[in-house]
Design a protein around this motif. Structure first.
Motif, short mmCIF file in Angstrom:
data_model
loop_
_atom_site.label_atom_id
_atom_site.label_comp_id
_atom_site.label_asym_id
_atom_site.label_seq_id
_atom_site.Cartn_x
_atom_site.Cartn_y
_atom_site.Cartn_z
N LEU A 26 0.93 -1.28 -0.09
CA LEU A 26 -0.04 -0.11 -0.02
C LEU A 26 0.98 1.19 0.02
O LEU A 26 0.27 2.44 0.01
CB LEU A 26 -0.88 -0.14 1.27
CG LEU A 26 -2.21 -0.89 1.13
CD1 LEU A 26 -2.82 -0.86 2.45
CD2 LEU A 26 -2.84 -0.97 0.04
N ASN A 27 1.90 1.27 -0.01
CA ASN A 27 3.11 2.23 -0.20
C ASN A 27 2.69 3.20 -1.23
O ASN A 27 2.67 2.46 -2.15
CB ASN A 27 4.44 1.77 -0.30
CG ASN A 27 5.55 2.94 -0.07
OD1 ASN A 27 5.49 3.86 -0.70
ND2 ASN A 27 6.48 3.07 0.90
N MET A 48 -2.27 15.84 5.27
CA MET A 48 -2.32 14.50 6.07
C MET A 48 -1.55 14.51 7.16
O MET A 48 -1.97 13.63 8.00
CB MET A 48 -2.10 13.47 4.80
CG MET A 48 -2.71 13.31 3.73
SD MET A 48 -4.46 12.84 4.00
CE MET A 48 -3.92 11.23 4.69
N ALA A 49 -0.35 15.26 7.24
CA ALA A 49 0.53 14.93 8.33
C ALA A 49 0.19 16.10 9.55
O ALA A 49 0.56 15.70 10.70
CB ALA A 49 1.91 15.34 7.84
N ARG A 50 -0.32 17.19 9.25
CA ARG A 50 -0.56 18.12 10.28
C ARG A 50 -1.35 17.56 11.34
O ARG A 50 -0.98 17.94 12.53
CB ARG A 50 -1.09 19.62 9.72
CG ARG A 50 -1.11 20.67 10.54
CD ARG A 50 -1.50 21.98 9.91
NE ARG A 50 -0.69 22.40 8.72
CZ ARG A 50 -1.02 22.56 7.48
NH1 ARG A 50 -2.10 22.28 7.09
NH2 ARG A 50 -0.06 23.13 6.54
N PRO A 51 -2.42 17.00 11.19
CA PRO A 51 -3.27 16.66 12.23
C PRO A 51 -2.62 15.65 13.16
O PRO A 51 -2.48 15.64 14.52
CB PRO A 51 -4.55 15.92 11.77
CG PRO A 51 -4.70 16.28 10.25
CD PRO A 51 -3.41 16.57 10.00
N LEU A 109 6.49 12.95 2.63
CA LEU A 109 5.96 13.15 3.89
C LEU A 109 4.48 12.62 3.71
O LEU A 109 3.93 11.97 4.75
CB LEU A 109 5.69 14.94 3.82
CG LEU A 109 4.94 15.33 5.09
CD1 LEU A 109 5.31 14.71 6.35
CD2 LEU A 109 4.96 16.92 5.13
N PHE A 110 3.94 12.83 2.66
CA PHE A 110 2.79 11.95 2.05
C PHE A 110 2.57 10.59 2.62
O PHE A 110 1.73 10.12 3.29
CB PHE A 110 2.16 12.26 0.86
CG PHE A 110 0.83 11.70 0.33
CD1 PHE A 110 -0.23 12.32 0.84
CD2 PHE A 110 0.78 10.39 -0.21
CE1 PHE A 110 -1.58 11.43 0.60
CE2 PHE A 110 -0.49 9.65 -0.46
CZ PHE A 110 -1.34 10.27 -0.29
N THR A 111 3.67 10.09 2.12
CA THR A 111 3.77 8.46 2.58
C THR A 111 3.99 8.20 4.01
O THR A 111 3.49 7.38 4.48
CB THR A 111 5.23 8.01 1.82
OG1 THR A 111 4.91 7.94 0.23
CG2 THR A 111 5.36 6.34 2.07
#
Length: 264
Positions: free
Chosen positions: A13-14, A61-64, A235-237
């Motif tokens: 799923l990467n 996606m990363a901020r929360p 970062l998304f990954t």
């Protein structure tokens, strides 16, 4: 078994892997004249590239994850121990170059040293073995020992746990190693995106930890446009891995919360 399943699940799923496979198979289908199949594969790939290159999907996606646990204003004085999770070493590079090469999670190590100096009475633990699916002679704890020594920080102050392969084992094996020494308030150092999942694990084991997030990679209140795929995709990954990890750990019972939050 769950370690192997998790590794294989993530490999499949990467986002980077899926993007490469989608483009390759989509191009192959185009050459074969299978236009509809090519469209089905190439359209989502193009959309993801667009969102990561022109907009800040990676930040969204990363901020929360990074903002779930605020950086502590004060730790107080009654700190029983400090534990840092591995993940800052480039294992293969370090082995081949006979040195300790570190990645963009290096603040885990520098913060560990900083807090060790600030709280000289505290117990200190570095936890990290090898996360390789096929096994490896490389143990991150061994490299960390030499790194701390090279920085002038006495490694004899530190308990090194070198058999863990993931976050769950980081906590379980460290607690087993320490026994009653794990009692009291401990500072838990790890990357900000990884903090929610880590806190969930330590809480599950009844380990009283103060989250100490480091290695921030997002900017609060700022939206990035016209960035680059090389910046956005990693970062998304990383963020996708953590969101999936939170769900997986909750399913396995490694955490009692789907998205751990600060205690009120």
């Amino acid at each position: 078994m769950s370690f192997s399943i998790a590794k294989l699940f993530w490999y499949s799923l990467n986002p980077g892997t899926l993007l490469v496979l989608g483009v390759c198979f989509g191009t192959f289908f185009l050459w074969k004249g299978w236009t509809r199949a090519a469209q089905i594969l190439l359209t989502p790939c193009a959309l993801l590239i667009l969102l990561l290159s022109l907009f800040d999907l990676h930040q969204m996606m990363a901020r929360p994850l990074e903002e779930r646990f605020p950086f502590p204003d004060s730790l107080g004085e009654d700190i029983a121990g400090i534990i840092v999770l591995g993940g800052a070493s480039k294992g293969a590079v370090s082995q081949s170059r006979s040195t300790h090469s570190i990645n963009d999670a290096s603040e885990r190590l520098s913060s560990f040293i900083e807090l060790g100096i600030k709280f000289p009475q505290a117990q200190m633990v570095f936890t990290g073995g090898s996360g390789s699916l096929l096994g490896s002679q490389f143990k991150e704890a061994d490299l960390a020992r030499s790194f701390f020594d090279s920085q002038g920080f006495d490694p004899e102050r530190i308990h090194f746990e070198r058999e863990s392969r993931n976050t769950w084992e980081n906590a379980v094996l460290s607690k087993n190693m320490l026994g009653e020494k794990a009692l009291g308030r401990w500072v838990l150092i790890t990357s900000a995106t990884h903090t929610p999942r880590s806190v969930g694990v330590f809480r599950k084991l009844g380990w009283d930890v103060i989250p100490y997030p480091v290695d921030y990679r997002t900017t609060p209140g700022k939206h990035e446009i016209f960035t680059s795929l090389s910046k956005g995709l990693p970062l998304f990954t990383s963020a996708i891995k953590e969101w999936l990890g939170l769900a997986y750990y909750r399913m396995l019972g490694h955490s009692d919360e789907l998205f751990p939050a600060p205690l009120k």
